[in-house]
Enzyme design. Structure first.
Site, mmCIF file in Angstrom:
data_model
loop_
_atom_site.group_PDB
_atom_site.id
_atom_site.type_symbol
_atom_site.label_atom_id
_atom_site.label_comp_id
_atom_site.label_asym_id
_atom_site.label_seq_id
_atom_site.Cartn_x
_atom_site.Cartn_y
_atom_site.Cartn_z
ATOM 1 N N ARG A 87 -14.325 -7.104 2.280
ATOM 2 C CA ARG A 87 -12.746 -6.845 1.980
ATOM 3 C C ARG A 87 -11.829 -7.955 2.409
ATOM 4 O O ARG A 87 -10.871 -8.689 1.757
ATOM 5 C CB ARG A 87 -12.095 -5.652 2.690
ATOM 6 C CG ARG A 87 -12.617 -4.325 2.155
ATOM 7 C CD ARG A 87 -12.059 -4.061 0.832
ATOM 8 N NE ARG A 87 -10.698 -3.768 0.918
ATOM 9 C CZ ARG A 87 -9.885 -2.991 1.224
ATOM 10 N NH1 ARG A 87 -10.524 -1.829 1.580
ATOM 11 N NH2 ARG A 87 -8.633 -2.994 1.020
ATOM 12 N N ASP A 143 -16.777 8.710 -2.241
ATOM 13 C CA ASP A 143 -15.564 8.888 -1.538
ATOM 14 C C ASP A 143 -15.375 10.006 -1.035
ATOM 15 O O ASP A 143 -15.754 11.018 -1.509
ATOM 16 C CB ASP A 143 -14.451 7.987 -2.315
ATOM 17 C CG ASP A 143 -13.233 7.769 -1.648
ATOM 18 O OD1 ASP A 143 -13.413 7.487 -0.444
ATOM 19 O OD2 ASP A 143 -12.250 7.463 -2.406
ATOM 20 N N HIS A 145 -7.448 1.316 -6.789
ATOM 21 C CA HIS A 145 -7.424 0.523 -5.393
ATOM 22 C C HIS A 145 -8.318 -0.916 -5.771
ATOM 23 O O HIS A 145 -9.696 -0.948 -5.438
ATOM 24 C CB HIS A 145 -8.651 1.420 -4.340
ATOM 25 C CG HIS A 145 -8.282 1.018 -2.925
ATOM 26 N ND1 HIS A 145 -7.818 -0.160 -2.575
ATOM 27 C CD2 HIS A 145 -8.825 1.531 -2.120
ATOM 28 C CE1 HIS A 145 -7.895 -0.534 -1.348
ATOM 29 N NE2 HIS A 145 -8.919 0.674 -0.866
ATOM 30 N N ARG A 151 0.928 -1.148 0.035
ATOM 31 C CA ARG A 151 -0.017 -0.051 0.063
ATOM 32 C C ARG A 151 0.897 1.073 -0.044
ATOM 33 O O ARG A 151 1.600 1.439 0.903
ATOM 34 C CB ARG A 151 -0.925 -0.106 1.342
ATOM 35 C CG ARG A 151 -1.659 1.162 1.153
ATOM 36 C CD ARG A 151 -2.599 1.039 2.815
ATOM 37 N NE ARG A 151 -3.743 2.213 2.719
ATOM 38 C CZ ARG A 151 -4.796 1.896 2.531
ATOM 39 N NH1 ARG A 151 -5.345 1.088 1.959
ATOM 40 N NH2 ARG A 151 -5.751 2.834 3.066
ATOM 41 N N CYS A 162 -16.363 3.517 0.278
ATOM 42 C CA CYS A 162 -15.017 2.601 0.393
ATOM 43 C C CYS A 162 -14.583 2.811 1.645
ATOM 44 O O CYS A 162 -14.035 1.871 2.392
ATOM 45 C CB CYS A 162 -13.826 2.747 -0.435
ATOM 46 S SG CYS A 162 -13.365 4.423 -0.288
ATOM 47 N N GLN A 164 -10.455 -2.924 -3.268
ATOM 48 C CA GLN A 164 -11.799 -2.425 -2.727
ATOM 49 C C GLN A 164 -12.968 -2.613 -3.766
ATOM 50 O O GLN A 164 -14.154 -3.063 -3.761
ATOM 51 C CB GLN A 164 -11.545 -0.676 -2.666
ATOM 52 C CG GLN A 164 -13.044 -0.222 -2.292
ATOM 53 C CD GLN A 164 -13.541 -0.470 -0.786
ATOM 54 O OE1 GLN A 164 -12.742 -0.392 0.254
ATOM 55 N NE2 GLN A 164 -14.742 -0.759 -0.766
#
Length: 317
Positions: free
Chosen positions: A302, A234, A140, A112, A274, A143
């Site tokens: 997730r 988001d 991402h 990440r 998310c 996600q």
């Protein structure tokens, strides 16, 4: 276990590392892994990783991604290894040298970081090391898999549906659009002028589109949400852009997902985010905590989506 015929590939850097059958197969696998979790050590994949070591290299703050990957590795019978980003991401030695070291010790690294380019460099340097994108500035993908697992659970097979993304054309929007078009789902992306997905991102995603799915870029959030099956948003200020927060707050205010905006979607539409959410900015409490919200289902998924990714990369399913 689901016998998902997944094409074997070394890394998972982008949703577009999948073709359409891969995406469907990984989602089937994730759903089965979720169903099997209650079996604990008796689950068919409890020893799927067979004691293999998986590095965890996190250069950005994380709650959901770090926690769910660590649990996923352990529940698949592997061992998570925490790596220090200040010594592993090119600050003391070249990224390629770090990757070549790590492939002698671990089987995969979950990364990440801020730079998609750095992630790609890392993956290219080590032929034996599996690299998983746990978020970059551009994409991402973990996600997006969790999002589509959630959509399948809540609205059924998503092919032929339409969803809306409202807000900043960021990394989350990119991966969502890629997954949607690859799944045969049309997407309307509503952003202020200047904050849309790039032309390159749009073109690449559109080339992957299946079953007539379309991508529509629009400025009007009401038109974007009209009649859709899901509304996604988001944060307006992503990590690394904090110095723009004040100007973004003004620019994105008309893009808040509130009850009035949700009323333009289908009555059974779901609200998606998310997380983390800035309540009162991109979404109101009324929507976030309302009956249409599936945000915590996404967070739960997730874990299962990332189990599927690890099994796919390491051929452990």
């Amino acid at each position: 276990m689901v016998e998902a015929a997944l094409t074997q590939r070394k890394d998972f850097l982008s949703i577009l590392d999948f073709d359409a059958p891969d995406l469907d197969g990984c989602l089937q696998l994730a759903a089965q892994l979720k169903a099997d979790r209650s079996l604990g050590r008796l689950a068919p994949t409890a020893d799927a990783l067979n004691g293999r070591h998986i590095g965890m290299l996190f250069d950005k703050p994380s709650l959901r991604t770090r926690t769910t990957f660590e649990i996923a590795i352990r529940e698949l019978g592997g061992h998570p290894v925490a790596l220090q980003p200040d010594v592993a991401l090119g600050r003391r030695e070249p990224v390629a040298d770090v990757a070549r070291n790590l492939e002698r010790w671990v089987d995969a690294v979950v990364i990440r970081t801020f730079s998609q380019h750095l992630l790609q460099e890392f993956a290219a340097a080590a032929s034996r090391l599996h690299v998983v994108n746990a978020l970059t500035d551009q994409e991402h993908p973990c996600q997006a898999l969790a999002d589509f697992l959630t959509l399948q659970e809540r609205i059924g097979p998503p092919r032929g549906r339409t969803i809306a993304y409202v807000g900043d054309g960021n990394n989350v929007a990119t991966s969502l659009v890629q997954a949607a078009l690859l799944s045969g789902v049309s997407v309307r992306v509503a952003t202020p002028k200047g904050d849309a997905l790039s032309a390159d991102v749009r073109a690449t995603a559109e080339r992957a589109a299946q079953h007539g799915a379309t991508l529509t870029a629009i400025e009007d959030p009401v038109k974007a949400v009209d009649g859709v099956d899901a509304v996604y948003t988001d944060v307006w200020t992503s990590m690394g852009k904090e110095n723009e927060a004040a100007s973004r707050l003004l620019r994105f205010r008309p893009y808040q997902v509130n009850a009035a905006l949700m009323a333009h979607a289908r009555p059974d539409a779901v609200f998606m985010h998310c997380l983390p959410a800035h309540r009162g900015d991109e979404v109101t409490d009324e929507v976030m905590d309302g009956p249409q919200s599936v945000v915590f289902d996404e967070a739960e998924n997730r874990l299962h989506a990332q189990k599927g990714i690890l099994a796919w990369c390491l051929h452990a399913s």
